[in-house]
Design an enzyme around this catalytic site. Structure first.
Site, PDB file in Angstrom:
ATOM      1  N   TRP A 143     -12.553  -0.389  -1.866  1.00  0.00           N
ATOM      2  CA  TRP A 143     -11.372  -0.490  -0.991  1.00  0.00           C
ATOM      3  C   TRP A 143     -11.502  -1.785  -0.174  1.00  0.00           C
ATOM      4  O   TRP A 143     -12.571  -2.031   0.414  1.00  0.00           O
ATOM      5  CB  TRP A 143     -11.361   0.738  -0.075  1.00  0.00           C
ATOM      6  CG  TRP A 143     -10.204   0.850   0.864  1.00  0.00           C
ATOM      7  CD1 TRP A 143      -8.882   0.701   0.567  1.00  0.00           C
ATOM      8  CD2 TRP A 143     -10.273   1.174   2.260  1.00  0.00           C
ATOM      9  NE1 TRP A 143      -8.127   0.911   1.673  1.00  0.00           N
ATOM     10  CE2 TRP A 143      -8.957   1.198   2.739  1.00  0.00           C
ATOM     11  CE3 TRP A 143     -11.313   1.438   3.143  1.00  0.00           C
ATOM     12  CZ2 TRP A 143      -8.651   1.479   4.064  1.00  0.00           C
ATOM     13  CZ3 TRP A 143     -11.021   1.729   4.456  1.00  0.00           C
ATOM     14  CH2 TRP A 143      -9.698   1.744   4.911  1.00  0.00           C
ATOM     15  N   ALA A 226     -12.524  10.490   1.059  1.00  0.00           N
ATOM     16  CA  ALA A 226     -11.152  10.327   1.548  1.00  0.00           C
ATOM     17  C   ALA A 226     -10.128  11.047   0.681  1.00  0.00           C
ATOM     18  O   ALA A 226      -8.933  11.017   1.005  1.00  0.00           O
ATOM     19  CB  ALA A 226     -10.807   8.833   1.618  1.00  0.00           C
ATOM     20  N   LYS A 259      -4.867  12.061   2.863  1.00  0.00           N
ATOM     21  CA  LYS A 259      -4.240  12.368   1.579  1.00  0.00           C
ATOM     22  C   LYS A 259      -4.222  13.870   1.336  1.00  0.00           C
ATOM     23  O   LYS A 259      -3.217  14.409   0.892  1.00  0.00           O
ATOM     24  CB  LYS A 259      -4.973  11.694   0.426  1.00  0.00           C
ATOM     25  CG  LYS A 259      -5.604  10.362   0.739  1.00  0.00           C
ATOM     26  CD  LYS A 259      -4.652   9.192   0.688  1.00  0.00           C
ATOM     27  CE  LYS A 259      -5.336   8.020   1.348  1.00  0.00           C
ATOM     28  NZ  LYS A 259      -4.877   6.722   1.084  1.00  0.00           N
TER      29      LYS A 259
HETATM   30  C1  LMR Z   1      -4.911   2.524  -0.044  1.00  0.00           C
HETATM   31  O1  LMR Z   1      -5.998   2.111  -0.455  1.00  0.00           O
HETATM   32  O2  LMR Z   1      -3.841   2.234  -0.589  1.00  0.00           O
HETATM   33  C2  LMR Z   1      -4.860   3.432   1.133  1.00  0.00           C
HETATM   34  O3  LMR Z   1      -6.139   3.863   1.468  1.00  0.00           O
HETATM   35  C3  LMR Z   1      -4.121   2.844   2.263  1.00  0.00           C
HETATM   36  C4  LMR Z   1      -4.916   1.853   3.050  1.00  0.00           C
HETATM   37  O4  LMR Z   1      -5.106   2.089   4.244  1.00  0.00           O
HETATM   38  O5  LMR Z   1      -5.337   0.840   2.498  1.00  0.00           O
END
Ligand code: LMR
Length: 404
Positions: A143, A226, A259
């Site tokens: 991420w 998450a 989520k």
């Molecule tokens: C994503 O990766 O799309 C979500 O977790 C939203 C975010 O906060 O980046």
């Protein structure tokens, strides 16, 4: 008065903010605005990670609506709770996350945080405050917010292989090989389930290999959970993490209810820290509270109170679990349909959660957006739930020329 308001100051250098550099907008969040501004009726949003139902909506869970109604009716006060947030929320949630045995462990302590991001940041600040000098290892890719969160806490971030993009599968051997060079006291960030952005995860056997490696080498896992319930089920999605907690003395768990309760903008999360011995737990907790106090003083209450009410009420809990099951089933069906639509997409069926990485480059991502109104992250990550049964064919038609 008007003169005062309109007064401009000559910007004689140096001014306080001269050293600031212009910053690009967050690329993932910018997609929301780009998609919204596109007038094409057949545009497809597979960008930011929010669940969408068959109608393309992200509705509020029925269980959440019911709990909110109870909250409006019965909440006696909105006076401050304190830096730990809603302790009953954390206690009830710990049974879902940690399971009945670990939830009773006196080596674990948990606090409510503003979302999973707040939990990651609080954990990172705790590591910094504890004087951590080693590295925080994160997989490539991960991420995009992970590295900035640890860097903001002044920690050193290192990267290890995670995903073999050419073959669309987990590079477990590459990861383990790289982590053999981790030092005692280094931290490794692991996605508990439903890896963002690749959808690839560890089998329970691979969790056991990692747990043994971490225990032997004194590596501390920091598990980001998450998407519990969006992979194989609430219990299954936590199994690897629980196995790891059993095997190692120390660990951190960042949890998000964004989520799996659909509470995205309410910012509901929690951080648990597992200590090597019970004697240090209250000191860890005291430090978490001091850090939280300076970061956000106290977490927002509404979403956590809603989760607490759901978990307190067997009827609402059943409704929530049924709604979560429905989401997971829909994601699974979309995964199967996508995998069946093109041989290069086959691995998507075996992956889990909202995300998959398409085997395409940035030019293809841009071309699909400009030509066909298909919005995905620049990395080629798609949010599977942004598709519908009737958009899979046009989506794959747009994608096929880039699949080689
Ligand atoms: C994503 O990766 O799309 C979500 O977790 C939203 C975010 O906060 O980046």
């Amino acid at each position: 008065m008007i003169d005062v308001l309109e007064k401009t100051f000559s910007a004689t250098p140096p001014t306080m903010f001269d050293a600031l550099e212009p910053q690009p907008a967050d690329a993932l969040l910018a997609l929301i605005g780009l998609h919204r501004a596109d007038p094409r009726p057949d545009k497809i949003d597979v960008g930011v990670g929010v669940y969408r139902d068959a109608a393309g909506a992200t509705p509020v869970f029925g269980a959440v609506k019911a709990a909110e109604a109870l909250l409006v009716r019965d909440q006696p006060t909105k006076a401050y709770l304190g830096a730990e947030g809603d302790a009953r929320f954390t206690e009830l949630l710990s049974k879902i996350v940690l399971g009945p045995v670990l939830a009773r462990s006196d080596r674990l302590t948990g606090v409510q945080t503003p979302g999973g991001t707040g939990a990651l940041r609080l954990g990172a600040e705790l590591l910094a405050r504890a004087g951590m000098t080693g590295r925080v290892w994160i997989g490539a890719p991960t991420w995009p917010n992970h590295a900035p969160i640890f860097a903001a806490a002044r920690l050193t971030v290192a990267s290890h292989p995670y995903y073999d993009a050419a073959n669309s599968h987990l590079d477990f051997d590459g990861m383990v090989e790289a982590l053999r060079s981790a030092a005692r006291g280094d931290v490794v960030l692991l996605h508990g389930c439903c890896h963002n952005p690749t959808g690839t995860g560890f089998s329970i056997e691979q969790w056991a290999v990692l747990a043994q490696l971490f225990a032997e080498r004194g590596i501390v896992p920091f598990i980001d959970l998450a998407y519990q319930g969006l992979g194989d089920g609430l219990e299954q999605d936590a199994a690897g993490m629980r196995l790891m907690l059993d095997a190692v003395p120390q660990a951190l768990i960042a949890y998000s209810c964004d989520k799996n309760f659909g509470l995205y903008r309410e910012r509901v999360g929690a951080l648990w820290v597992q200590a090597a011995a019970t004697a240090i737990v209250s000191t860890i907790r005291d430090n978490l509270l001091v850090l939280a106090r300076s970061l956000w003083s106290m977490p927002p209450d509404h979403g956590a109170a809603v989760v607490r009410l759901i978990l307190e009420d067997p009827g609402l809990s059943d409704l929530w679990r049924a709604e979560l099951d429905e989401m997971r089933t829909r994601i699974g069906q979309l995964r199967s349909a996508l995998a069946a639509a093109h041989p290069r997409l086959g691995p998507i069926a075996g992956q889990r959660g909202l995300f998959a990485m398409l085997p395409i480059d940035r030019n293809a991502v841009d071309a699909m957006r400009e030509r066909d109104g298909i919005y995905m992250a620049g990395s080629g990550r798609i949010n599977i739930a942004g598709l519908k049964t009737d958009t899979i064919i046009p989506f794959v038609e747009s994608l096929t020329p880039f699949l080689g």
